[in-house]
Design an enzyme around this catalytic site. Structure first.
Site, PDB file in Angstrom:
ATOM      1  N   HIS A 137      45.986   4.836 -41.826  1.00 34.52           N
ATOM      2  CA  HIS A 137      45.832   5.861 -42.863  1.00 34.52           C
ATOM      3  C   HIS A 137      44.383   6.353 -42.883  1.00 34.52           C
ATOM      4  O   HIS A 137      43.447   5.569 -43.037  1.00 34.52           O
ATOM      5  CB  HIS A 137      46.215   5.237 -44.203  1.00 34.52           C
ATOM      6  CG  HIS A 137      46.271   6.180 -45.353  1.00 34.52           C
ATOM      7  ND1 HIS A 137      47.360   6.975 -45.624  1.00 34.52           N
ATOM      8  CD2 HIS A 137      45.373   6.456 -46.332  1.00 34.52           C
ATOM      9  CE1 HIS A 137      47.143   7.685 -46.717  1.00 34.52           C
ATOM     10  NE2 HIS A 137      45.936   7.393 -47.173  1.00 34.52           N
ATOM     11  N   MET A 171      50.742   9.107 -55.252  1.00 38.12           N
ATOM     12  CA  MET A 171      49.446   8.484 -55.536  1.00 38.12           C
ATOM     13  C   MET A 171      49.591   7.571 -56.748  1.00 38.12           C
ATOM     14  O   MET A 171      50.005   8.011 -57.819  1.00 38.12           O
ATOM     15  CB  MET A 171      48.390   9.564 -55.848  1.00 38.12           C
ATOM     16  CG  MET A 171      47.940  10.403 -54.658  1.00 38.12           C
ATOM     17  SD  MET A 171      47.321   9.464 -53.254  1.00 38.12           S
ATOM     18  CE  MET A 171      45.928   8.571 -53.975  1.00 38.12           C
ATOM     19  N   HIS A 189      45.680  11.793 -44.516  1.00 40.94           N
ATOM     20  CA  HIS A 189      45.826  12.172 -45.932  1.00 40.94           C
ATOM     21  C   HIS A 189      44.680  13.108 -46.294  1.00 40.94           C
ATOM     22  O   HIS A 189      43.539  12.677 -46.439  1.00 40.94           O
ATOM     23  CB  HIS A 189      45.792  10.872 -46.763  1.00 40.94           C
ATOM     24  CG  HIS A 189      45.857  11.082 -48.240  1.00 40.94           C
ATOM     25  ND1 HIS A 189      45.569  10.071 -49.137  1.00 40.94           N
ATOM     26  CD2 HIS A 189      46.197  12.169 -48.994  1.00 40.94           C
ATOM     27  CE1 HIS A 189      45.728  10.528 -50.372  1.00 40.94           C
ATOM     28  NE2 HIS A 189      46.089  11.799 -50.314  1.00 40.94           N
ATOM     29  N   ASP A 235      41.759   8.718 -44.778  1.00 38.71           N
ATOM     30  CA  ASP A 235      41.513   9.438 -46.026  1.00 38.71           C
ATOM     31  C   ASP A 235      40.415  10.471 -45.831  1.00 38.71           C
ATOM     32  O   ASP A 235      39.242  10.130 -45.736  1.00 38.71           O
ATOM     33  CB  ASP A 235      41.105   8.445 -47.127  1.00 38.71           C
ATOM     34  CG  ASP A 235      42.289   7.658 -47.641  1.00 38.71           C
ATOM     35  OD1 ASP A 235      43.296   8.290 -48.011  1.00 38.71           O
ATOM     36  OD2 ASP A 235      42.213   6.416 -47.666  1.00 38.71           O
ATOM     37  N   GLY A 256      40.384   9.577 -54.667  1.00 41.04           N
ATOM     38  CA  GLY A 256      38.935   9.713 -54.599  1.00 41.04           C
ATOM     39  C   GLY A 256      38.184   8.439 -54.270  1.00 41.04           C
ATOM     40  O   GLY A 256      37.096   8.504 -53.720  1.00 41.04           O
ATOM     41  N   MET A 262      38.240  13.316 -47.321  1.00 43.24           N
ATOM     42  CA  MET A 262      37.775  13.834 -48.620  1.00 43.24           C
ATOM     43  C   MET A 262      36.654  14.845 -48.386  1.00 43.24           C
ATOM     44  O   MET A 262      35.830  14.666 -47.480  1.00 43.24           O
ATOM     45  CB  MET A 262      37.246  12.687 -49.485  1.00 43.24           C
ATOM     46  CG  MET A 262      38.262  11.577 -49.735  1.00 43.24           C
ATOM     47  SD  MET A 262      37.621  10.380 -50.904  1.00 43.24           S
ATOM     48  CE  MET A 262      38.891   9.117 -50.821  1.00 43.24           C
TER      49      MET A 262
HETATM   50  C1  DX5 Z   1      42.392   6.955 -52.579  1.00 41.91           C
HETATM   51  C2  DX5 Z   1      42.844   6.918 -51.146  1.00 41.91           C
HETATM   52  C3  DX5 Z   1      43.457   5.637 -50.759  1.00 41.91           C
HETATM   53  C4  DX5 Z   1      42.525   4.455 -50.835  1.00 41.91           C
HETATM   54  C5  DX5 Z   1      43.345   3.246 -51.108  1.00 41.91           C
HETATM   55  O1  DX5 Z   1      41.978   8.210 -52.898  1.00 41.91           O
HETATM   56  O2  DX5 Z   1      43.804   7.927 -50.896  1.00 41.91           O
HETATM   57  O3  DX5 Z   1      44.093   5.703 -49.505  1.00 41.91           O
HETATM   58  O4  DX5 Z   1      41.796   4.265 -49.663  1.00 41.91           O
HETATM   59  O5  DX5 Z   1      42.506   2.181 -51.339  1.00 41.91           O
HETATM   60  P1  DX5 Z   1      42.980   0.876 -52.108  1.00 41.91           P
HETATM   61  O6  DX5 Z   1      44.126   0.312 -51.331  1.00 41.91           O
HETATM   62  O7  DX5 Z   1      41.779   0.024 -52.129  1.00 41.91           O
HETATM   63  O8  DX5 Z   1      43.424   1.334 -53.486  1.00 41.91           O
HETATM   64 ZN    ZN Z   2      45.015   7.844 -49.009  1.00 41.61          ZN
END
Ligand code: DX5
Ligand code: ZN
Length: 219
Positions: free
Chosen positions: A32, A136, A65, A34, A141, A36
């Site tokens: 995955h 989510m 994502h 992330d 974030g 941002m």
């Molecule tokens: C949050 C991200 C998640 C995050 C999850 O905005 O989309 O993918 O990395 O991290 P944990 O598993 O630590 O909540």
């Molecule tokens: Zn994520």
């Protein structure tokens, strides 16, 4: 069996290769990523060049994502970088149908993410274009936040819609997932679990968590 998608947001950015090899060896199903942009969410993280570097060295399914505004401008970059699945936030676009169409046209999988306060109704007219729904379970974030139990009914609702329609759509849950929160999430119907801090923060416990969670059964 439930799939695990470790979030590299909690990996060691100074030695990403070591952490990716480690999850490969410990039965991760996907990876995955992330993304941002400092606008849709406060921080800036990973871009398509990192996805490209991972894709050239790992066979893991790349689950990208996008937590960015104007995702339409960046779809092609992430496709070219090797994303196998691109998930966009329903809240980040006024043209969800067109955006999903574009992703599907590229021949890769398309997903929609819903923030904790976003209704399942957002998906009403796009089910035919979906390979995945990402619920989510924290506000996006940051890694390491606390799971929001109020999303459980939403997971159940999506799971029922998907089962009734007999569509082949994965139901992924992201945020605050660990060996304590995972059982309820899987029972509610999740098929893919994203885990960041629960896997990477303490490696020994991370291995046990993956093993435990992969044995959970859907309702
Ligand atoms: C949050 C991200 C998640 C995050 C999850 O905005 O989309 O993918 O990395 O991290 P944990 O598993 O630590 O909540
Ligand atoms: Zn994520």
């Amino acid at each position: 069996m439930v799939k695990i998608s470790p979030s590299i947001l909690s990996a060691n950015f100074f030695n990403l290769e070591e952490d990716i090899r480690w999850v490969e060896q410990n039965n991760a199903d996907w990876l995955h990523v992330d993304v941002m942009d400092g606008r849709f969410v406060p921080h800036i993280t990973i871009g398509s060049q990192v996805v490209d570097a991972i894709c050239s060295r790992s066979d893991l399914f790349l689950d990208v994502h996008l937590m960015i505004v104007e995702p339409d401008k960046h779809i092609l970059d992430f496709y070219n970088a090797g994303a196998d699945l691109i998930t966009v936030h329903a809240e980040a676009t006024n043209h969800l149908h067109r955006l999903l169409h574009r992703i599907k046209e590229l021949g890769i999988k398309a997903g929609v993410a819903l923030n904790p306060a976003t209704s399942v109704k957002e998906l009403e007219y796009v089910w035919d274009l979906l390979d995945l729904v990402l619920v989510m379970s924290v506000n996006p974030g940051y890694a390491g936040q606390k799971f929001i139990p109020a999303v459980i009914p939403k997971i159940k609702e999506i799971s029922s819609i998907v089962a009734e329609s007999k569509r082949n759509i994965e139901l992924e849950v992201d945020g605050g997932i660990n060996s304590t929160t995972a059982p309820e999430v899987v029972k509610a119907g999740a098929s893919v679990l994203v885990m960041g801090s629960a896997i990477f923060n303490k490696k020994e416990e991370g291995i046990e968590t993956i093993k435990k969670v992969k044995k959970l059964k859907k309702r």
